[in-house]
Write an enzyme that holds these catalytic residues in place. Structure first.
Site, PDB file in Angstrom:
ATOM      1  N   ILE A  94     -49.986 -35.171  -5.484  1.00 34.38           N
ATOM      2  CA  ILE A  94     -50.034 -35.952  -4.266  1.00 34.38           C
ATOM      3  C   ILE A  94     -48.532 -36.507  -4.047  1.00 34.38           C
ATOM      4  CG2 ILE A  94     -52.501 -36.392  -4.031  1.00 34.38           C
ATOM      5  CD1 ILE A  94     -51.692 -39.463  -4.761  1.00 34.38           C
ATOM      6  N   ASP A  95     -48.069 -36.648  -5.202  1.00 32.89           N
ATOM      7  CA  ASP A  95     -46.261 -37.336  -5.145  1.00 32.89           C
ATOM      8  C   ASP A  95     -45.494 -36.576  -4.662  1.00 32.89           C
ATOM      9  OD1 ASP A  95     -47.752 -39.343  -6.447  1.00 32.89           O
ATOM     10  OD2 ASP A  95     -47.230 -38.846  -8.302  1.00 32.89           O
ATOM     11  N   ARG A 147     -49.435 -62.528   9.472  1.00 30.70           N
ATOM     12  CA  ARG A 147     -49.330 -62.731   7.915  1.00 30.70           C
ATOM     13  C   ARG A 147     -48.262 -61.383   7.636  1.00 30.70           C
ATOM     14  NH1 ARG A 147     -55.530 -62.936   6.551  1.00 30.70           N
ATOM     15  NH2 ARG A 147     -55.829 -64.812   5.789  1.00 30.70           N
ATOM     16  N   MET A 166     -49.006 -45.017  -3.944  1.00 36.66           N
ATOM     17  CA  MET A 166     -48.755 -44.122  -5.148  1.00 36.66           C
ATOM     18  C   MET A 166     -47.373 -43.763  -5.237  1.00 36.66           C
ATOM     19  SD  MET A 166     -52.249 -42.491  -6.443  1.00 36.66           S
ATOM     20  CE  MET A 166     -53.316 -43.313  -7.358  1.00 36.66           C
TER      21      MET A 166
HETATM   22  O1  F6P Z   1     -49.399 -38.144 -10.119  1.00 36.57           O
HETATM   23  C1  F6P Z   1     -50.206 -38.536  -9.283  1.00 36.57           C
HETATM   24  C2  F6P Z   1     -50.622 -39.980  -9.170  1.00 36.57           C
HETATM   25  O2  F6P Z   1     -51.386 -39.958  -8.209  1.00 36.57           O
HETATM   26  C3  F6P Z   1     -49.484 -40.886  -9.358  1.00 36.57           C
HETATM   27  O3  F6P Z   1     -48.914 -41.252  -7.882  1.00 36.57           O
HETATM   28  C4  F6P Z   1     -50.223 -42.110 -10.061  1.00 36.57           C
HETATM   29  O4  F6P Z   1     -49.141 -43.055 -10.351  1.00 36.57           O
HETATM   30  C5  F6P Z   1     -51.005 -41.593 -10.899  1.00 36.57           C
HETATM   31  O5  F6P Z   1     -51.261 -40.210 -10.596  1.00 36.57           O
HETATM   32  C6  F6P Z   1     -52.234 -42.301 -11.310  1.00 36.57           C
HETATM   33  O6  F6P Z   1     -52.897 -41.668 -12.250  1.00 36.57           O
HETATM   34  P1  F6P Z   1     -54.487 -41.819 -12.906  1.00 36.57           P
HETATM   35  O7  F6P Z   1     -55.253 -41.454 -12.043  1.00 36.57           O
HETATM   36  O8  F6P Z   1     -54.307 -41.482 -14.318  1.00 36.57           O
HETATM   37  O9  F6P Z   1     -54.353 -43.518 -12.771  1.00 36.57           O
END
Ligand code: F6P
Length: 330
Positions: A127-128, A163, A170
């Site tokens: 997703i990143d 506010r 993420m």
């Molecule tokens: O790599 C995808 C991701 O969603 C990142 O954006 C996030 O930091 C990480 O996975 C979270 O990982 P986990 O599901 O192990 O907490």
């Protein structure tokens, strides 16, 4: 021909669409058979398989998650991991393996091909959107849509209470979700991991936004950090930022951490389209014996790139692009 399929790393909307694309084309056009491996690399490591045929992929196109399960198991760090994988692939009579995953999963696939001769093809997922070899990864569009909808909703509650609303999205190493959702949602400040932020500047933007009689929305990627020192709070940069803004500006502030909501549920139409095409092209790569390759999006074309190259560099937000969006800050 029997093809193994696994999904590794964090789950991502569109994984099931890839699996469906692979199986539908593989069975219908090439007469292949398939074996699913459960929970990423743990499946081949433990010989944990699941039936994967046309009935098994019916109805999964719009479903989030992955019917195969996922994990971050790294077989390269497990004793005799490679030997166990090779034995289990032989036991299941696997002629080729398709690994669908992010940098971690694909790095394993690259080493399995290059160093141990295991015939693997890769499909990029995160997703990143931070894999350099592809213009987009599936799952990103869905995550941006979810974050944008959240920002839209937060505008009205921020206005009603006058506010500051900090939205943590993420992105540990790359700020793509923050940048795209922040721009689409009309955020007043967007903070990304690629550039350390100046807290005084953030507070100045917040104050100027209030002067214009609107309540500010601050979108912060989970990996963003202030210029002077790390946030001391284990609860995350979003919480820390809201406290600092409130303390420094005197304006009430709240934080919303979107977390795994960004990864859950049904994929967007774009992600279904991209994931399906990745699946169709991945099984073509298997048919061509193009092992060690990964499918990637270039413009509107799906191309193949070497797995090793695909996982070598993280794709991050360039300063010029971040600057472009800065016209909306404050
Ligand atoms: O790599 C995808 C991701 O969603 C990142 O954006 C996030 O930091 C990480 O996975 C979270 O990982 P986990 O599901 O192990 O907490």
């Amino acid at each position: 021909m029997r093809v193994g399929v696994l999904t590794g790393g964090g789950d991502c909307p569109g994984l099931n669409a890839v699996i469906r694309g692979i199986v539908r084309k593989g069975v219908q056009e090439y007469g292949y058979e398939f074996t699913g491996f459960r929970d990423g690399w743990r499946g081949p490591l433990d010989g944990d398989t699941v039936r994967l045929d046309i009935p098994a992929v019916r109805g999964i196109l719009p479903r989030g998650g992955t019917i195969l399960g996922s994990s971050r198991t790294d077989p390269l760090t497990v004793e005799s991991g490679i030997r166990r994988i090779k034995e289990n692939l032989a036991k299941s009579e696997i002629d080729a393996l398709i690994a669908i995953g992010g940098a971690g999963t694909l790095r394993v696939a690259a080493r399995l091909v290059d160093e141990y001769g295991v015939p693997c093809v890769g499909v990029p997922k995160t997703i990143d959107n931070d894999l350099s070899a592809t213009d987009y990864t599936f799952g990103f569009d869905t995550a941006v849509g979810i974050a944008t909808e959240a920002i839209d909703r937060l505008h009205t509650t921020a206005e009603s209470h006058k506010r500051v609303l900090v939205v943590e999205v993420m992105g540990r190493h790359a700020g793509w979700i923050a940048l795209h959702s922040g721009l689409a949602g009309g955020a007043n400040v967007i903070l990304i991991p690629e550039q350390r932020f100046d807290l005084d500047q953030v507070c100045a933007w917040v104050t100027s936004r209030f002067k214009a009689t609107y309540a500010p929305i601050v979108v912060v990627a989970e990996g963003a950090r202030p210029r002077d020192g790390e946030p001391a709070r284990p609860s995350g940069v979003g919480e820390w930022l809201a406290e600092e803004i409130e303390r420094r500006t005197g304006n009430e502030a709240r934080t919303t951490v979107l977390g795994h909501v960004q990864r859950g549920g049904t994929p967007s139409a774009f992600d279904r389209w991209l994931a399906t095409r990745f699946g169709l092209h991945a099984i073509d790569a298997v048919r061509d014996g193009d092992f060690g390759s990964m499918v990637a999006l270039r413009g509107t074309d799906i191309v193949r790139v070497p797995l090793s190259e695909a996982t070598a560099r993280l794709k991050t937000v360039e300063p010029a692009l971040y600057e472009e969006v800065g016209v909306f800050f404050g």
